[in-house]
Scaffold this active site. Structure first.
Site, mmCIF file in Angstrom:
data_model
loop_
_atom_site.group_PDB
_atom_site.id
_atom_site.type_symbol
_atom_site.label_atom_id
_atom_site.label_comp_id
_atom_site.label_asym_id
_atom_site.label_seq_id
_atom_site.Cartn_x
_atom_site.Cartn_y
_atom_site.Cartn_z
ATOM 1 N N PRO A 280 -73.784 -42.037 89.160
ATOM 2 C CA PRO A 280 -72.976 -41.502 90.193
ATOM 3 C C PRO A 280 -71.697 -42.500 90.520
ATOM 4 O O PRO A 280 -70.623 -41.964 90.651
ATOM 5 C CB PRO A 280 -73.823 -41.365 91.720
ATOM 6 C CG PRO A 280 -75.328 -41.551 91.175
ATOM 7 C CD PRO A 280 -75.234 -42.053 89.844
ATOM 8 N N GLU B 134 -68.498 -38.260 76.372
ATOM 9 C CA GLU B 134 -68.179 -39.527 75.593
ATOM 10 C C GLU B 134 -67.134 -40.362 75.724
ATOM 11 O O GLU B 134 -66.711 -40.952 74.703
ATOM 12 C CB GLU B 134 -68.475 -39.011 73.947
ATOM 13 C CG GLU B 134 -69.296 -37.735 73.790
ATOM 14 C CD GLU B 134 -70.652 -38.304 73.662
ATOM 15 O OE1 GLU B 134 -71.018 -39.517 73.289
ATOM 16 O OE2 GLU B 134 -71.593 -37.268 73.193
HETATM 17 C C1 LIG Z 1 -71.222 -31.711 80.821
HETATM 18 C C2 LIG Z 1 -71.384 -33.415 80.679
HETATM 19 C C3 LIG Z 1 -72.283 -33.792 80.224
HETATM 20 C C4 LIG Z 1 -72.704 -35.246 80.163
HETATM 21 N N1 LIG Z 1 -73.544 -35.816 79.423
HETATM 22 C C5 LIG Z 1 -73.861 -37.204 79.692
HETATM 23 C C6 LIG Z 1 -75.016 -37.678 79.157
HETATM 24 O O1 LIG Z 1 -75.964 -36.998 78.519
HETATM 25 N N2 LIG Z 1 -75.424 -39.196 79.322
HETATM 26 C C7 LIG Z 1 -74.483 -39.876 80.161
HETATM 27 O O2 LIG Z 1 -74.932 -41.011 80.110
HETATM 28 N N3 LIG Z 1 -73.670 -39.226 80.557
HETATM 29 C C8 LIG Z 1 -73.125 -37.889 80.433
HETATM 30 N N4 LIG Z 1 -72.001 -37.447 80.868
HETATM 31 C C9 LIG Z 1 -70.883 -38.519 81.470
HETATM 32 C C10 LIG Z 1 -69.686 -38.629 81.151
HETATM 33 O O3 LIG Z 1 -70.029 -39.392 79.929
HETATM 34 C C11 LIG Z 1 -68.668 -38.859 82.020
HETATM 35 O O4 LIG Z 1 -68.701 -37.862 83.152
HETATM 36 C C12 LIG Z 1 -67.463 -39.824 81.688
HETATM 37 O O5 LIG Z 1 -67.702 -40.651 80.940
HETATM 38 C C13 LIG Z 1 -66.707 -39.994 82.807
HETATM 39 O O6 LIG Z 1 -67.100 -40.730 83.815
HETATM 40 P P1 LIG Z 1 -66.949 -40.127 85.435
HETATM 41 O O7 LIG Z 1 -67.159 -38.849 85.506
HETATM 42 O O8 LIG Z 1 -67.762 -41.081 86.223
HETATM 43 O O9 LIG Z 1 -65.287 -40.415 85.644
HETATM 44 P P2 LIG Z 1 -64.654 -41.697 86.174
HETATM 45 O O10 LIG Z 1 -65.039 -42.756 85.238
HETATM 46 O O11 LIG Z 1 -64.842 -41.896 87.689
HETATM 47 O O12 LIG Z 1 -63.065 -41.413 85.796
HETATM 48 C C14 LIG Z 1 -62.270 -40.850 86.841
HETATM 49 C C15 LIG Z 1 -60.993 -40.351 86.127
HETATM 50 O O13 LIG Z 1 -60.418 -41.969 85.940
HETATM 51 C C16 LIG Z 1 -59.933 -41.845 84.584
HETATM 52 N N5 LIG Z 1 -60.133 -43.280 83.890
HETATM 53 C C17 LIG Z 1 -61.163 -43.990 83.738
HETATM 54 N N6 LIG Z 1 -60.732 -45.031 83.060
HETATM 55 C C18 LIG Z 1 -59.530 -44.887 82.988
HETATM 56 C C19 LIG Z 1 -58.378 -46.231 82.695
HETATM 57 N N7 LIG Z 1 -58.622 -47.405 82.121
HETATM 58 N N8 LIG Z 1 -57.322 -45.789 82.758
HETATM 59 C C20 LIG Z 1 -56.579 -44.691 83.319
HETATM 60 N N9 LIG Z 1 -57.642 -43.741 83.617
HETATM 61 C C21 LIG Z 1 -59.017 -43.783 83.592
HETATM 62 C C22 LIG Z 1 -60.885 -40.832 83.743
HETATM 63 O O14 LIG Z 1 -60.349 -40.364 82.430
HETATM 64 C C23 LIG Z 1 -60.917 -39.953 84.657
HETATM 65 O O15 LIG Z 1 -59.648 -39.007 84.678
HETATM 66 C C24 LIG Z 1 -71.652 -36.179 80.830
HETATM 67 C C25 LIG Z 1 -70.593 -35.366 81.717
HETATM 68 C C26 LIG Z 1 -70.471 -34.203 81.591
HETATM 69 C C27 LIG Z 1 -69.554 -33.470 82.281
#
Ligand SMILES: Cc1cc2nc3c(=O)[nH]c(=O)nc-3n(C[C@H](O)[C@H](O)[C@H](O)COP(=O)(O)OP(=O)(O)OC[C@H]3O[C@@H](n4cnc5c(N)ncnc54)[C@H](O)[C@@H]3O)c2cc1C
Length: 385
Positions: free
Chosen positions: A132, A368
């Site tokens: 989360p 990913e």
């Molecule tokens: C349908 C679905 C399936 C998934 N399946 C899996 C799974 O099987 N296993 C697993 O471990 N995870 C899984 N995920 C998680 C997914 O990998 C994450 O949602 C993703 O990596 C983004 O993380 P977050 O949602 O916490 O967003 P955050 O990390 O909170 O990002 C929020 C925003 O900040 C931006 N951001 C991040 N870093 C930077 C940067 N350096 N500079 C500028 N902007 C930035 C992001 O692009 C995004 O727009 C899944 C997600 C979905 C939606």
């Protein structure tokens, strides 16, 4: 039908494309709309994919996998995701994430115990990295695994885990080092369904790749034996990065598939639909949209096959995988949005699958590693900082 680019033009790859296309047409396409609408995990399809070999496409032959290289896997992934991204996710998580983590980094005992069953679809695998409070910043995960004698006691939670709601086996990333130990303090563990203290939390409804059992997973004093460590204690972040690099090529090929589905639907519609006494395809504005879609998708496909080729010849492919992943997912979102425009009111309705392509493509822009994360990786590489 889209051709395999020159870079991968070998007869065995053409056979592979036909093999995947036949299964997609017969077993996936008829279910694609239902899986999306009902958002229920398609157990029957998963079983059939296992019988056909799709759940172990790159996994070692000695454990029942097909042992394909990444170019072959990209060809198959594109065809499967073109029929349904949800089916592409079933394949990608089982083979590319859970199965590959064990195949590349696990012990001989772990490989013998789990891979044959993952390949056949007898058990469902998942990959638990995101939490989360930590997605893009995966080194900040806080789920803890504290060593007690010959086991680890796990506490914490994971978020957005594909197949999490139905998983028999979870490749889990947890912190074994002290808080603040960053990437160095992470270890990979295998957690099985039925392990005391491991349970599924909320089932999460997402806009695309539906029916893939996305869920939150909870750990409350879950005890995992030392023999379930993948690799060594402290290796977890390197394992996560290694696996994600490869699976980004898989995500790129899935995006090409979704984009091509949008393009093919648009070409057919432009030929069939008449307005102002002319087929839609005779209007320049529509023709140019089609030309732009085809061009961006071809570029995406070439980047994907290039990344796969660099991987297969044993070179460092992380940069190419990031480029392919972000370009292809954005090309798919763009192409799907254009496809809706070409279809007018029908495009935004549930009468046709076109709106699903946009919802599915958008998921690929997030999973990913988001497009921003890929650009961040690339800019660090370019600037050398
Ligand atoms: C349908 C679905 C399936 C998934 N399946 C899996 C799974 O099987 N296993 C697993 O471990 N995870 C899984 N995920 C998680 C997914 O990998 C994450 O949602 C993703 O990596 C983004 O993380 P977050 O949602 O916490 O967003 P955050 O990390 O909170 O990002 C929020 C925003 O900040 C931006 N951001 C991040 N870093 C930077 C940067 N350096 N500079 C500028 N902007 C930035 C992001 O692009 C995004 O727009 C899944 C997600 C979905 C939606």
């Amino acid at each position: 039908m889209p051709a395999i680019p020159e870079i991968a033009a070998k007869p065995e790859y053409a056979d592979l494309q036909t093999w995947a296309r036949v299964f997609a047409a017969r077993e996936i396409l008829p279910l694609a709309e239902k899986i999306d609408r009902e958002d229920e995990y398609p157990f029957q399809l998963q079983k059939k994919m296992g019988e056909y070999g799709l759940l172990g496409i790159t996994l070692p032959k000695e454990y029942g996998g097909l042992g394909l290289d990444m170019v072959g896997a990209s060809i198959v992934g594109e065809e499967i995701s073109k029929a349904s991204l949800s089916a592409g996710f079933l394949m990608g998580v089982q083979n590319g994430l859970a199965g590959s983590a064990i195949a590349l980094f696990g012990s001989e005992e772990q490989k013998a115990k789990y891979i044959p069953r993952l390949v056949k679809g007898e058990i469902i695998g998942a990959y638990g990295l995101t939490e989360p409070g930590a997605g893009s910043d995966a080194a900040a995960i806080s789920t803890k695994a504290v060593r007690e004698g010959s086991s680890y006691v796990v506490n914490g939670s994971k978020m957005f885990i594909t197949q999490g709601a139905v998983a028999d086996l979870l490749v889990l990333f947890a912190r074994t080092g002290p808080s603040g130990s960053g990437a160095a303090g992470i270890t990979t563990l295998l957690v099985e369904k039925g392990d005391a203290g491991f349970r599924v939390g909320q089932k999460l409804e997402v806009m695309g790749a539906r029916g893939t059992g996305t869920a939150e997973l909870l750990f409350e004093n879950c005890r995992v034996g030392q023999e379930r460590v993948v690799g060594h204690e402290g290796d977890g972040f390197l394992i996560a990065l290694g696996i994600l690099g490869r699976s980004r090529i898989g995500a790129a090929s899935a995006a090409v598939g979704v984009g091509e589905a949008a393009l093919e639907a648009s070409l057919a519609y432009a030929a069939k639909r008449s307005i102002f006494d002319r087929p839609l395809g005779k209007f320049e504005a529509i023709r140019f949209m089609l030309a732009d879609m085809a061009t961006r998708l071809s570029a995406a496909k070439l980047l994907t096959f290039h990344a796969a080729t660099v991987h297969d010849r044993g070179d460092d492919f992380m940069k190419e995988a990031s480029m392919a992943k972000y370009f292809a997912s954005e090309a798919a979102v763009w192409a799907a949005e254009r496809a809706i425009q070409i279809h007018g009111g029908y495009g935004v309705s549930k009468l046709l699958p076109v709106e699903r392509y946009l919802r599915d493509a958008k998921i690929l822009d997030i999973v990913e590693g988001t497009s921003e994360v890929q650009r961040w990786i690339l800019s660090k590489e370019l600037l050398g900082d």
